[in-house]
Design a protein around this motif. Structure first.
Motif, PDB file in Angstrom:
ATOM      1  N   MET B 327      -0.640  -3.708  -2.119  1.00  0.00           N
ATOM      2  CA  MET B 327       0.517  -4.375  -1.517  1.00  0.00           C
ATOM      3  C   MET B 327       0.584  -5.827  -1.934  1.00  0.00           C
ATOM      4  O   MET B 327       1.646  -6.385  -2.125  1.00  0.00           O
ATOM      5  N   ARG B 328      -0.625  -6.435  -2.081  1.00  0.00           N
ATOM      6  CA  ARG B 328      -0.668  -7.839  -2.477  1.00  0.00           C
ATOM      7  C   ARG B 328      -0.054  -8.006  -3.856  1.00  0.00           C
ATOM      8  O   ARG B 328       0.742  -8.908  -4.091  1.00  0.00           O
ATOM      9  N   MET B 330       2.112  -5.998  -5.212  1.00  0.00           N
ATOM     10  CA  MET B 330       3.536  -5.717  -5.081  1.00  0.00           C
ATOM     11  C   MET B 330       4.258  -6.958  -4.565  1.00  0.00           C
ATOM     12  O   MET B 330       5.304  -7.348  -5.074  1.00  0.00           O
ATOM     13  N   ALA B 331       3.642  -7.596  -3.576  1.00  0.00           N
ATOM     14  CA  ALA B 331       4.253  -8.796  -2.991  1.00  0.00           C
ATOM     15  C   ALA B 331       4.362  -9.881  -4.049  1.00  0.00           C
ATOM     16  O   ALA B 331       5.360 -10.575  -4.144  1.00  0.00           O
ATOM     17  N   MET B 334       7.164  -9.143  -6.426  1.00  0.00           N
ATOM     18  CA  MET B 334       8.483  -9.370  -5.851  1.00  0.00           C
ATOM     19  C   MET B 334       8.730 -10.853  -5.609  1.00  0.00           C
ATOM     20  O   MET B 334       9.756 -11.235  -5.054  1.00  0.00           O
TER      21      MET B 334
END
Lengths: 254, 337
Positions: B327-328, B330-331, B334
């Protein structure tokens, strides 16, 4: 109640909106697209199905409801990111209650979502889609009340989901099994009376349906469901969602 | 209760945190006096961040009690929150807002008046050399600037204890060193107790007055960096030696009087001796006699890394393949940080 913290959290959403209006208003592309394409595309075929025969007029309140639904859910779901990597943690270590965080976030996101709804409302007024008889302060006020209730209810629902979800992987599920059915069954494009019984039952438990019926009453002067019932149903849903979100935020550990 | 520990900033008494069947923190007891810079050192998943998150009232211990500045972290959360400043491992700034606005938001949440906020925000932004950037959006800041802003923000409400979770992770060496200076300076000038977690040995060594080495949820060693290193009792001679000779070499070396300890590590044998310069010729003599093939020899004073290997039997390396890591990334992609 911690009004100053609620105000602070609301203010942050407004400041963010002011800095990046384009991105927020980008949320309007979809509803306007639906409005124009469905309005012209289905308008001819549906003219004898809807009361008064003006299909564009019939779907406008639904399109407003749809814009509110999507912007509210999206803005609340982004909290999943904020929870792991961002700003939510900053709020969670502040000496304020979880309920205040939820209420501040609900009011802030609902306000920005409503601005989208207001743009659509203005389009309806400017292009003469809303009947002149409804262009009075009382009707507009009723419409704004319903818009606020729709937006805040779905922000709260999104927050409740975000509190429970640990990753964005659940997001597809939410879209497919929650947001789309809520949208399609709410009677945006057709009167729900036309649905077979088993689908009508589903439409009756769709909170957005009550919101859109309320907007129809305010903007068109006629509705399938009494505005009082619509208001009551939405108020109950609203209170319930805020309570659930606040409860889940209390239980959430970061 | 609050009176009992007035000398201590933090008291952990038998704190355990379980997630289902997994025990993240296992019966940790620890007292940290006021004014200290205390470091929790350990690999990812050792339980450092979980410990910090309990101290910061973000999760409750499964068993045991934790107190910050005399307040219980489960029953007096708001009191604890008023007395702590928190810098999380992942940036928790609002990128869209300016540095000043981020600070201002924090001050409002902590109930500071407009006058208090205005004065202290400028003071602190100047302290971390961000005064001139106050009105720029945070998304234009570098990683080091963001960290400094977060530290300034955490100090805004005049906390007694500052928590820093992996404060220099992801920063380049130069920026890290500069940040250490800021942290040390803040500890001195504000007289604030600082608790930091890190998996960087040099960071713990440079900053901390005391270190607790954490592994698998437990504190396995606790002392000043100097004393921890002294515990190894001398220099370390690292022999690059074919693993097939490890067993006989360990046996033979352990018999020698000048050898304190022999520990295999990767392809090396680490031999702890009192004096490295004198020990090398003796070791090489043994090697020649027994026909061990030695590729290289090095001697060094023990570092915290050696201390860590001594206590845990493994090296400190970063592993990140979990959901949070994904998720990190992905963040990051983005552009949200």
């Amino acid at each position: 109640m911690e009004f100053s913290s609620i105000y602070t959290i609301w203010l942050r959403e407004i400041k963010r909106f002011m800095k990046d209006k384009t991105r927020y208003l980008g949320g309007l592309i979809n509803p306007i697209g639906y409005f124009v394409i469905m309005g012209f595309g289905l308008g001819g075929a549906f003219s004898d199905v809807v009361e008064g025969g003006n299909y564009m007029q019939f779907i406008l309140p639904g399109i407003i409801g749809m814009a509110l639904l999507f912007t509210s859910i999206f803005s609340a779901i982004s909290v999943i990111f904020e929870r792991q990597f961002g700003f939510l943690k900053e709020m969670l270590v502040a000496p304020i209650s979880r309920t205040s965080i939820v209420i501040g976030k609900v009011l802030g996101s609902a306000t920005t979502a409503m601005l989208n709804g207001v743009v659509l409302l203005l389009i309806g007024i400017v292009f003469g889609i809303i009947p002149a008889a409804q262009l009075n302060p009382v009707s507009i006020l009723i419409a704004l009340v319903f818009m606020l209730l729709i937006a805040s209810s779905f922000v709260a629902l999104g927050l409740a989901l975000a509190a429970k979800m640990n990753s964005m992987e659940g997001f597809q599920f939410v879209m497919g099994f929650l947001v789309m059915p809520v949208f399609l069954l709410s009677g945006v494009f057709f009167p729900i009376a036309n649905l077979p019984d088993f689908l009508q039952v589903l439409a009756y438990i769709d909170p957005l349906m009550y919101g859109i019926e309320g907007l129809r009453y305010a903007l068109l002067g006629t509705s399938f469901i009494s505005p009082f019932i619509a208001l009551g149903a939405l108020l109950i849903f609203n209170g319930l969602m805020i309570a659930v979100a606040a409860r889940l935020f209390k239980k959430m550990s970061a | 209760m609050a009176r009992d520990h007035m000398q201590a900033a933090i008291v952990l008494a038998g704190v355990t945190k379980k997630f289902g069947a997994f025990t993240a923190v296992n019966h940790v007891s620890l007292t940290i006096p006021q004014g200290e810079i205390f470091g929790l050192l350990g690999p990812n998943g050792a339980g450092k961040s979980t410990t910090l998150s309990m101290l910061a009232t973000l999760s409750n211990p499964t068993h045991g009690n934790a107190e910050v500045w005399g307040f219980d972290t489960t029953t007096q959360k708001d009191e604890v929150r008023k007395n702590i400043g928190m810098v999380f491992q992942d940036y928790s700034l609002d990128d869209e807002l300016t540095g000043f606005e981020n600070m201002d938001f924090h001050g409002r949440l902590f109930g500071m008046t407009a006058e208090e906020r205005g004065k202290r925000i400028h003071e602190l932004l100047n302290l971390v050399d961000l005064g001139e950037k106050a009105n720029n959006q945070v998304k234009t800041y570098s990683g080091g600037m963001k960290r400094r802003l977060e530290i300034a923000r955490a100090l805004l409400h005049v906390p007694k204890v500052l928590f820093l979770d992996e404060p220099t992770i992801g920063l380049d060496p130069q920026t890290r060193r500069k940040l250490w200076d800021y942290i040390a300076q803040i500890n001195k000038s504000q007289g604030i107790t600082i608790i930091l977690t890190t998996h960087y040995m040099d960071e713990a060594d440079a900053l901390c007055s005391r270190i607790g080495i954490m592994d698998k949820g437990e504190i396995i060693a606790l002392d000043s960096p100097q004393k921890l290193k002294a515990k190894l009792g001398g220099d370390i001679i690292s022999l690059a030696i074919n693993p097939s000779f490890h067993a006989p070499a360990t046996a033979a070396l352990s018999e020698e009087k000048f050898v304190r300890e022999v520990k295999p590590f990767d392809h090396h044998l680490n031999v702890v001796v009192e004096n490295g310069a004198y020990a090398i010729p003796k070791i090489m003599e043994l090697a020649q006699k027994n026909k061990w093939h030695v590729d290289s020899v090095s001697v060094k004073e023990p570092t915290l890394e050696d201390v860590f290997i001594h206590f845990t039997g493994k090296s400190l390396r970063e592993e990140e393949g979990d959901e949070k890591g994904r998720m990190r990334n992905m963040a990051r992609m983005m552009g949200r940080r």
